[in-house]
Design an enzyme around this catalytic site. Structure first.
Site, PDB file in Angstrom:
ATOM      1  N   ASP A 106       0.869  -1.168   0.000  1.00  0.00           N
ATOM      2  CA  ASP A 106       0.000   0.000   0.000  1.00  0.00           C
ATOM      3  C   ASP A 106       0.905   1.216   0.000  1.00  0.00           C
ATOM      4  O   ASP A 106       1.851   1.307   0.785  1.00  0.00           O
ATOM      5  CB  ASP A 106      -0.950   0.027   1.197  1.00  0.00           C
ATOM      6  N   PHE A 137       4.839   4.854 -13.456  1.00  0.00           N
ATOM      7  CA  PHE A 137       3.377   4.940 -13.507  1.00  0.00           C
ATOM      8  C   PHE A 137       2.932   6.030 -12.528  1.00  0.00           C
ATOM      9  O   PHE A 137       3.759   6.673 -11.887  1.00  0.00           O
ATOM     10  CB  PHE A 137       2.739   3.582 -13.163  1.00  0.00           C
ATOM     11  N   TYR A 178       2.134   8.995 -10.360  1.00  0.00           N
ATOM     12  CA  TYR A 178       2.619  10.371 -10.243  1.00  0.00           C
ATOM     13  C   TYR A 178       4.076  10.538 -10.679  1.00  0.00           C
ATOM     14  O   TYR A 178       4.643  11.626 -10.540  1.00  0.00           O
ATOM     15  CB  TYR A 178       2.462  10.842  -8.782  1.00  0.00           C
ATOM     16  N   HIS A 211      10.565   4.211  -2.945  1.00  0.00           N
ATOM     17  CA  HIS A 211       9.928   3.820  -1.679  1.00  0.00           C
ATOM     18  C   HIS A 211       9.649   2.306  -1.663  1.00  0.00           C
ATOM     19  O   HIS A 211       9.875   1.629  -0.675  1.00  0.00           O
ATOM     20  CB  HIS A 211       8.637   4.607  -1.525  1.00  0.00           C
TER      21      HIS A 211
HETATM   22  P1  ITT Z   1      -3.549  -2.294  -5.283  1.00  0.00           P
HETATM   23  O1  ITT Z   1      -4.382  -1.795  -4.129  1.00  0.00           O
HETATM   24  O2  ITT Z   1      -4.212  -3.366  -6.072  1.00  0.00           O
HETATM   25  O3  ITT Z   1      -2.158  -2.657  -4.851  1.00  0.00           O
HETATM   26  P2  ITT Z   1      -3.604   0.530  -6.071  1.00  0.00           P
HETATM   27  O4  ITT Z   1      -3.092   1.291  -7.238  1.00  0.00           O
HETATM   28  O5  ITT Z   1      -5.042   0.763  -5.670  1.00  0.00           O
HETATM   29  O6  ITT Z   1      -3.366  -1.053  -6.325  1.00  0.00           O
HETATM   30  P3  ITT Z   1      -2.737   1.801  -3.615  1.00  0.00           P
HETATM   31  O7  ITT Z   1      -4.086   1.820  -3.023  1.00  0.00           O
HETATM   32  O8  ITT Z   1      -1.584   1.434  -2.740  1.00  0.00           O
HETATM   33  O9  ITT Z   1      -2.663   0.776  -4.834  1.00  0.00           O
HETATM   34  O10 ITT Z   1      -2.495   3.215  -4.277  1.00  0.00           O
HETATM   35  C1  ITT Z   1      -1.227   3.661  -4.514  1.00  0.00           C
HETATM   36  C2  ITT Z   1      -1.292   4.844  -5.477  1.00  0.00           C
HETATM   37  O11 ITT Z   1      -0.209   5.740  -5.142  1.00  0.00           O
HETATM   38  C3  ITT Z   1      -1.062   4.404  -6.906  1.00  0.00           C
HETATM   39  O12 ITT Z   1      -2.275   4.092  -7.565  1.00  0.00           O
HETATM   40  C4  ITT Z   1      -0.363   5.633  -7.496  1.00  0.00           C
HETATM   41  O13 ITT Z   1      -1.309   6.607  -7.840  1.00  0.00           O
HETATM   42  C5  ITT Z   1       0.444   6.155  -6.311  1.00  0.00           C
HETATM   43  N1  ITT Z   1       1.791   5.545  -6.334  1.00  0.00           N
HETATM   44  C6  ITT Z   1       2.259   4.557  -5.507  1.00  0.00           C
HETATM   45  N2  ITT Z   1       3.511   4.212  -5.836  1.00  0.00           N
HETATM   46  C7  ITT Z   1       3.841   4.967  -6.898  1.00  0.00           C
HETATM   47  C8  ITT Z   1       5.000   5.055  -7.709  1.00  0.00           C
HETATM   48  O14 ITT Z   1       6.046   4.275  -7.523  1.00  0.00           O
HETATM   49  N3  ITT Z   1       4.997   5.950  -8.692  1.00  0.00           N
HETATM   50  C9  ITT Z   1       3.944   6.747  -8.925  1.00  0.00           C
HETATM   51  N4  ITT Z   1       2.803   6.714  -8.235  1.00  0.00           N
HETATM   52  C10 ITT Z   1       2.752   5.831  -7.210  1.00  0.00           C
END
Ligand code: ITT
Length: 197
Positions: free
Chosen positions: A70, A153, A155, A181
């Site tokens: 997450d 992907f 941001y 991260h």
């Molecule tokens: P899952 O719950 O299925 O894992 P999700 O995309 O809904 O997929 P999150 O709830 O953890 O996952 O949301 C994380 C969001 O934060 C993700 O959709 C991106 O918008 C942003 N994010 C996380 N890591 C990122 C990265 O490495 N680069 C860019 N944006 C990131």
């Protein structure tokens, strides 16, 4: 070879976790390969709570050891938003990653720069019959007003790393997967993963 389910539906995360976890010599499987389509409600108050919910749901559904991620972006000038809501941050339903980036920049317009920000990731790991374990990683940077780069992907095109003088989206995948991260969370998780297998 031991199997580990990468418990996420986000294709960007899957790709990165496959690369980051490759040296561990596990058989990495994805929800799609197992025909799993779970809708896990992410209503926790922390990244750890949401990661735990995903790890539990996927572990129960697959009977396999699972690693869930997450993550989110926290922007100081927006008091930490979008944070836990990073995946859903938008002015309209059905928004794309590009819409979310545009919405973020709209909300920052007029605020003094630098727009300091960080990505955070919490991974939760769970094997059937075992106990949840967690690890965290973060990556500091700043939001810039114009997109740069095609990689990554979410941001990434507006998340700038001053020490590398590049956005996340301008980095080759192997570089992002050393500094991100997510990479740092998995690095912190290595002792747990070694125990798990
Ligand atoms: P899952 O719950 O299925 O894992 P999700 O995309 O809904 O997929 P999150 O709830 O953890 O996952 O949301 C994380 C969001 O934060 C993700 O959709 C991106 O918008 C942003 N994010 C996380 N890591 C990122 C990265 O490495 N680069 C860019 N944006 C990131």
């Amino acid at each position: 070879m031991k199997k580990l389910l990468i418990a996420t539906e986000n294709p960007g995360k899957i790709r990165e976790l496959q690369e980051i976890l490759a040296p561990l010599n596990l058989k990495l499987v994805t929800p799609r390969e197992l025909g799993l389509m779970l809708k896990v409600e992410e209503d926790g108050q922390t990244y750890a709570e949401n990661a735990a919910k995903k790890a539990r749901a996927y572990c129960a559904a697959s009977g396999l050891p699972c690693l869930a991620d997450d993550s989110g972006l926290e922007v100081d000038a927006l008091n930490g938003a979008p944070g836990l809501y990073s995946a859903r941050y938008a002015a309209k339903p059905g928004a794309s990653d590009a819409d979310r980036r545009a919405f973020l920049l709209e909300n920052l317009r007029g605020k003094p720069r630098p727009w300091l920000a960080r990505f955070r990731a919490t991974v939760a790991m769970l094997a059937p019959g075992g106990e949840l374990a967690f690890a965290e990683g973060r990556c500091e940077g700043e939001i810039i007003p114009t997109e740069r780069g095609q990689g990554g992907f979410g941001y990434d095109p507006i998340f700038f790393l001053p020490e590398l003088d590049k956005t996340m989206a301008e980095l080759p995948a192997e570089t992002k997967n050393r500094f991100s991260h997510r990479a740092r969370a998995v690095e912190a998780a290595l002792p747990v993963l070694q125990k798990l297998f």
